[in-house]
Design an enzyme around this catalytic site. Structure first.
Site, short mmCIF file in Angstrom:
data_model
loop_
_atom_site.label_atom_id
_atom_site.label_comp_id
_atom_site.label_asym_id
_atom_site.label_seq_id
_atom_site.Cartn_x
_atom_site.Cartn_y
_atom_site.Cartn_z
N LYS A 1 0.86 -1.19 0.00
CA LYS A 1 0.00 0.00 0.00
C LYS A 1 0.89 1.23 0.00
O LYS A 1 2.06 1.17 0.39
CB LYS A 1 -0.94 0.03 1.22
CG LYS A 1 -0.25 -0.03 2.61
CD LYS A 1 0.28 1.28 3.13
CE LYS A 1 0.92 1.11 4.51
NZ LYS A 1 1.85 2.19 4.88
N ASP B 1 -1.73 -1.74 10.92
CA ASP B 1 -2.06 -1.72 9.49
C ASP B 1 -2.72 -3.02 9.01
O ASP B 1 -3.20 -3.10 7.87
CB ASP B 1 -0.79 -1.51 8.64
CG ASP B 1 -0.27 -0.08 8.74
OD1 ASP B 1 -0.97 0.77 9.32
OD2 ASP B 1 0.85 0.17 8.24
P1 ATP Z 1 5.22 -0.92 9.39
O1 ATP Z 1 5.07 0.53 9.07
O2 ATP Z 1 3.92 -1.62 9.67
O3 ATP Z 1 6.31 -1.23 10.38
P2 ATP Z 1 6.71 -1.39 6.96
O4 ATP Z 1 6.02 -1.55 5.68
O5 ATP Z 1 7.48 -0.12 7.14
O6 ATP Z 1 5.63 -1.62 8.05
P3 ATP Z 1 7.57 -4.13 7.01
O7 ATP Z 1 8.09 -4.47 5.67
O8 ATP Z 1 6.26 -4.66 7.39
O9 ATP Z 1 7.68 -2.58 7.23
O10 ATP Z 1 8.70 -4.60 8.07
C1 ATP Z 1 8.73 -4.11 9.40
C2 ATP Z 1 9.44 -5.12 10.28
O11 ATP Z 1 8.64 -6.28 10.38
C3 ATP Z 1 10.80 -5.56 9.78
O12 ATP Z 1 11.73 -5.32 10.80
C4 ATP Z 1 10.68 -7.05 9.52
O13 ATP Z 1 11.79 -7.78 9.97
C5 ATP Z 1 9.44 -7.46 10.32
N1 ATP Z 1 8.61 -8.48 9.66
C6 ATP Z 1 7.88 -9.41 10.28
N2 ATP Z 1 7.20 -10.15 9.39
C7 ATP Z 1 7.49 -9.68 8.16
C8 ATP Z 1 7.07 -10.03 6.85
N3 ATP Z 1 6.23 -11.04 6.61
N4 ATP Z 1 7.55 -9.31 5.82
C9 ATP Z 1 8.39 -8.27 6.05
N5 ATP Z 1 8.82 -7.91 7.27
C10 ATP Z 1 8.37 -8.60 8.34
#
Ligand code: ATP
Length: 332
Positions: free
Chosen positions: A39, A173
């Site tokens: 997203k 989220d």
């Molecule tokens: P948010 O803002 O919700 O933290 P984001 O999009 O910035 O999300 P993500 O890619 O979801 O970040 O990753 C955030 C953290 O979640 C990372 O440190 C990662 O190691 C952990 N994580 C746990 N499960 C997953 C997954 N399935 N895919 C990616 N990262 C994950």
């Protein structure tokens, strides 16, 4: 456009996955395939703080056609074992992704099986295409995709309220990704109001190849705002009605007014390339530029997919910068 994740699309894709499952009569093993879309936040305003410290926000969430791919294998079992194998597409930014109980996909599967009391083991194969810790909601989307797929596979196993509760426990989220479509999102992420009208956008996404911790950006934002914001200053609230009016006006300047992101100053302070990448998008002809979530991924809006691809070519980005053309889902 089929983002593979927007509301009816998400439902129909999940259903298609289930219909096309291979059912091994001997072992009654179900194999399901499901996309987990990224997203963007088309603007993000922090509008308050809850007693527990969580920030209340208002944002327009838009699903993209950029997606991780999840293969789920369900087999009858005495316990509720969940396993995960993760692979990343070459060049996808982000550190090592945990494949144990810290992974949101594993936690989603485990929570669903435990709450439902189903006796199944779940083996997940996750192919990451969404940059990690990038503001694109990748982990939350993986969790949402697991939950909605299990809910489709076992329709009466948990009631809708329980499913929504599991999602919110996993992350702010995650509720959005139970049924991703363009939506106004409020509270800490649990108030989701689909936008009746939202246009399709061709986007260029740029990521500097640096992960940014959401918690760190929020902490830095609190420090900056306590120094800068006069006490009692009221945030600009955008009601769903106001946003619908802005979208219906179809005026680029009005749409651009949605794009401010209260997390941007802190993200730029922690990761200066964010500002430079936004400038590169403007220089390449983007009509609007924003940052998704807590960054560091930034996006530019282009007239159509061809123009977006041409802009990526003109920018001649080199690793570690990651550049992609993506389509944002429209309403309906
Ligand atoms: P948010 O803002 O919700 O933290 P984001 O999009 O910035 O999300 P993500 O890619 O979801 O970040 O990753 C955030 C953290 O979640 C990372 O440190 C990662 O190691 C952990 N994580 C746990 N499960 C997953 C997954 N399935 N895919 C990616 N990262 C994950």
């Amino acid at each position: 456009m089929n983002c593979g994740c927007s509301s009816s699309n998400a439902r129909s894709d999940a259903s298609a996955a289930i219909v096309s499952r291979s059912l091994d009569p001997a072992a009654a093993v179900r194999r399901l395939s499901v996309p987990a879309c990224a997203k963007i936040n088309f603007g993000l305003a922090l509008v308050g703080r809850r007693p527990d410290g969580n920030h209340e926000l208002q944002s327009v969430f838009v699903p993209l056609d950029l997606a991780d791919d999840l293969q789920l294998e369900l087999a009858p079992s005495a316990g509720a074992e969940v396993t995960l194998v993760v692979e990343s597409e070459a060049g996808t930014p982000g550190g090592v992704i945990p494949s144990d109980d810290r992974n949101l996909a594993v936690r989603a599967g485990r929570a669903f099986l435990e709450r439902s009391g189903l006796h199944f083991s779940l083996a997940i194969r996750l192919s990451k295409r969404i940059p990690v810790a990038a503001g694109l909601g990748g982990g939350s989307s993986d969790a949402g995709a697991v939950l909605r797929t299990l809910d489709e596979a076992f329709p009466d196993a948990v009631d809708p309220g329980t499913l929504a509760g599991i999602a919110l426990e996993l992350g702010a989220d995650v509720p959005f990704f139970l049924d991703p479509r363009p939506a106004w999102v409020g509270g800490i992420g649990e108030r989701i109001e689909p936008l009746p009208v939202w246009p399709e956008f061709a986007l260029v996404l740029l990521n500097p190849g640096i992960s940014l911790s959401t918690a760190e950006v929020f902490r830095a934002t609190d420090v900056l705002r306590s120094a800068l914001t006069p006490p009692g200053a009221a945030p600009t609230l955008r009601s769903l009605r106001e946003i619908a009016g802005i979208v219906a006006s179809n005026r680029p300047d009005a749409l651009a007014s949605l794009l401010s992101n209260d997390l941007l100053p802190a993200a730029v302070r922690l990761c200066p390339p964010v500002a430079r990448l936004q400038q590169r998008l403007r220089d390449a002809g983007a009509s609007m530029v924003g940052m998704s979530g807590s960054g560091p991924t930034v996006f530019g809006v282009f007239g159509n997919a061809d123009e977006a691809h041409e802009a990526v070519e003109r920018m001649q980005t080199v690793a570690p910068i990651w550049a992609r053309v993506a389509l944002g889902a429209k309403s309906g």
